[in-house]
Design a protein around this motif. Structure first.
Motif, PDB file in Angstrom:
ATOM      1  N   GLU A 275      11.578  71.793  91.753  1.00  0.00           N
ATOM      2  CA  GLU A 275      11.218  70.413  92.053  1.00  0.00           C
ATOM      3  C   GLU A 275      12.434  69.496  91.915  1.00  0.00           C
ATOM      4  N   ILE A 276      12.697  68.696  92.945  1.00  0.00           N
ATOM      5  CA  ILE A 276      13.805  67.751  92.898  1.00  0.00           C
ATOM      6  C   ILE A 276      13.332  66.309  92.795  1.00  0.00           C
ATOM      7  N   SER A 277      12.040  66.102  92.880  1.00  0.00           N
ATOM      8  CA  SER A 277      11.493  64.742  92.850  1.00  0.00           C
ATOM      9  C   SER A 277      10.872  64.452  91.492  1.00  0.00           C
ATOM     10  N   ALA A 278      11.392  63.430  90.801  1.00  0.00           N
ATOM     11  CA  ALA A 278      10.818  63.034  89.513  1.00  0.00           C
ATOM     12  C   ALA A 278       9.393  62.520  89.683  1.00  0.00           C
ATOM     13  N   LYS A 279       9.138  61.831  90.789  1.00  0.00           N
ATOM     14  CA  LYS A 279       7.799  61.321  91.041  1.00  0.00           C
ATOM     15  C   LYS A 279       6.812  62.473  91.154  1.00  0.00           C
TER      16      LYS A 279
END
Length: 612
Positions: A275-279
């Motif tokens: 996962e690269i998205s903090a959201k």
């Protein structure tokens, strides 16, 4: 890599050779490697990991080539699995390589050459032995027909010689490039006999021959690729390979939209996701499979320097050639608001090109750095000597009046002015920027930046294209700005030429996205490569870091010091993860656990159609 020709080895060379001895491993400064010659396996594997099963993962976009070595086409993900290299890097040491195809490695005491002793049992996957002539062929072919990156990366190699079927010698132009023997250890060896009747320079989907642990079993162009473990792989019992390559099959499915891909993961259509998205990490996994422990979220420590990711200025464009313009635009990126509102506070602002390492420049330059920088004083930004670089910081309210005032002043000093609510140059041409983008996730991040720019009369057009277009425009340098990354290892070396040197600026395959052609930076890069100790390397990296920072060539983004991964519970991994890699090659399929969606009942739509 560099050209080769037959040589006569002089008596002087033999005198030097007498002081060298073949070793099972190479280190940068001749320090002892972590693992002795008789080691059984590395610490970050399960040597008894079960073999079998199918590992499915995703990739974005598509592919149209199985040749990753040329500047044509988009190569398939993981194609490197089919190739073995002369040596293999240990993933729990900063930079140590252990023999792979080469069982022993011999380095000149003065670093003027390196010799690789090939294992007699090394085989290509058609049974043909790997010989020194294959190494020579590989080197010559990559230099002549490969991506321009090879000519720069191996620029210090003078010649290569097949001394006999199992010995190959590389001679160097210089004795100061300490990393070069290790760089050559990373050389993938191609089969001369297979390529003899084929055009290497032409992109192709013909399944290539390798000597590695996997072979390509099935290709669905642009949609998926399936790799099959080579059951009689010649190197499967080597200590450096013990516990690796446990999946019988590795399948990569391609998606055109990461949002669709994430939904496919949660539906069990593939097994592993980084996962690269903090959201997304904070909010997108509220599903029963996670609550029940069937889909596992885990953060794995990442010991690598994070390097620099940022919004890259293409200074080939006239509007970006003035540092004041670049600094002004940088001031309008409100990281604190973005981190709070979009990332749930998960990130830290990046400030160094060697972030998360002892090579990151902090404070004012010390004596070692000043000794490097002083000779360049008239050719580098004065602030290097008087200021500690820090990206602008806001209160996260979204109001950035102070930054906008400073940016406006800088733009005025650079000859820009506002006419009818547009920032224009002396000729009346508006300041308009096209931001080239392939990742949909960045659109929401760029929109607030776009609004901040618009407040000063600057137009930012977000141009989203597919991966193939993106790659082609990147290679032709047809962009104003983009999201770019400059990854770093714990021992930076030759790859710095590809990032920063004048010689790489016009090479379509290089990572000199910025377009740097600066003699002072060229000198700093060469001095870093020639560093003769860890202390010297750190000082040179910090000196280079400072000059890049105050050049405002990128708008620094953000980083996190872990790998965020989600995976289904039929996957297992060792208790100890490699310090410098997420370590998927060490994972395995649990024999007593079924996949979330068995392959034979997979009814998902064509993944490549997602997101259109």
């Amino acid at each position: 890599m560099k050209p080769l020709r037959t040589v006569i080895i002089s008596g002087l060379f033999f005198c030097a050779a007498a002081n060298a001895a073949p070793q099972h491993a190479l280190t940068l400064y001749d320090e002892p490697p972590k693992y002795p010659a008789n080691f059984k396996h590395v610490d970050y594997v399960n040597p008894d990991a079960p073999k079998g099963g199918t590992f499915r993962e995703s990739a974005m976009g598509g592919f149209d080539s199985l040749n990753p070595f040329i500047s044509k086409g988009v190569p398939a993900d993981n194609i490197g699995l089919i190739y073995d290299t002369l040596a293999q890097q240990g993933l729990d040491e900063p930079i140590t390589e252990y023999g792979l195809i080469a069982g022993k490695i011999e380095k000149a005491p003065d670093n003027s050459w390196v010799r690789f002793y090939l294992r007699p049992e090394a085989r290509f996957n058609d049974g043909h032995p790997v010989h020194a002539e294959d190494v020579v062929f590989t080197f010559q072919t990559l230099i002549k027909y490969g991506s321009p990156i090879f000519r720069t990366y191996y620029a210090d190699v003078d010649e290569v010689v097949a001394e006999d079927p199992l010995r190959v010698l590389f001679k160097f132009k210089t004795t100061t490039n300490r990393e070069l023997p290790l760089i050559l250890g990373q050389l993938p060896v191609l089969p001369k006999h297979w390529w003899a009747e084929r055009d290497f320079a032409k992109g192709s989907l013909e399944i290539p021959l390798g000597s590695g642990p996997y072979t390509v079993a099935e290709v669905k162009p642009g949609r998926s690729i399936r790799y099959e473990r080579v059951k009689d792989y010649w190197g499967k019992d080597l200590p450096i390979n013990k516990g690796l390559y446990n999946f019988d099959y590795r399948i990569t499915d391609y998606y055109r939209d990461n949002t669709v891909a994430l939904e496919a993961l949660k539906a069990g259509q593939f097994d592993f996701w980084q996962e690269i998205s903090a959201k997304n990490w904070a909010n997108a996994y509220n599903v029963p499979a996670v609550a029940e422990g069937r889909l596992i979220k885990e953060e794995i420590p990442n010991g690598n320097p994070t390097g620099m990711q940022g919004f890259v200025f293409n200074i080939r464009k006239p509007m970006f050639q003035d540092v004041r313009v670049r600094k002004a635009i940088s001031l309008l990126m409100d990281f604190e608001w973005t981190n709070k509102q979009l990332f749930s506070g998960a990130y830290t602002r990046t400030r160094s090109y060697f972030e998360n390492s002892d090579m990151a420049a902090t404070g004012l330059p010390g004596p070692d750095e000043l000794a490097i920088l002083e000779p360049l004083r008239d050719n580098i930004p004065p602030a290097v000597f008087t200021e500690a670089f820090e990206p602008p910081k806001t209160d996260a309210s979204g109001m950035i009046r102070a930054q906008q005032r400073e940016a406006y002043q800088l733009l005025q000093e650079a000859g820009w002015r506002i006419v009818e609510d547009k920032m224009v140059d002396a000729s009346g041409k508006p300041l308009s920027i096209e931001f080239l983008l392939a990742q949909t996730e960045f659109e929401r991040i760029l929109l607030p930046f776009k609004r901040n720019l618009a407040d000063l009369g600057i137009d930012l057009e977000i141009r989203r294209v597919d991966v193939s277009q993106y790659v082609n425009r990147l290679r032709s340098r047809d962009f104003d700005m983009l999201v770019g990354s400059f990854p770093q290892s714990s021992s930076p070396g030759n790859e710095q030429r590809e990032f920063w040197k004048s010689s790489s600026a016009d090479n379509p395959g290089s990572r000199n996205y910025i377009g740097l052609k600066d003699p002072a930076i060229d000198q700093l890069v060469e001095e870093l490569i020639d560093a003769d100790s860890r202390k010297s390397l750190v000082a040179h990296a910090k000196a280079l870091d400072r000059v890049l920072q105050f050049g405002y060539y990128v708008i620094p983004n953000w980083h996190i010091k872990t790998y965020r991964v989600a995976y289904w519970d039929h996957l297992g991994h060792p208790n100890v993860s490699p310090r410098y890699d997420v370590g998927v090659a060490t994972w395995w399929i649990k024999p007593d656990k079924a996949a979330a969606v068995p392959l034979e009942t997979d009814t998902t739509a064509d993944p490549a159609s997602g997101g259109d």
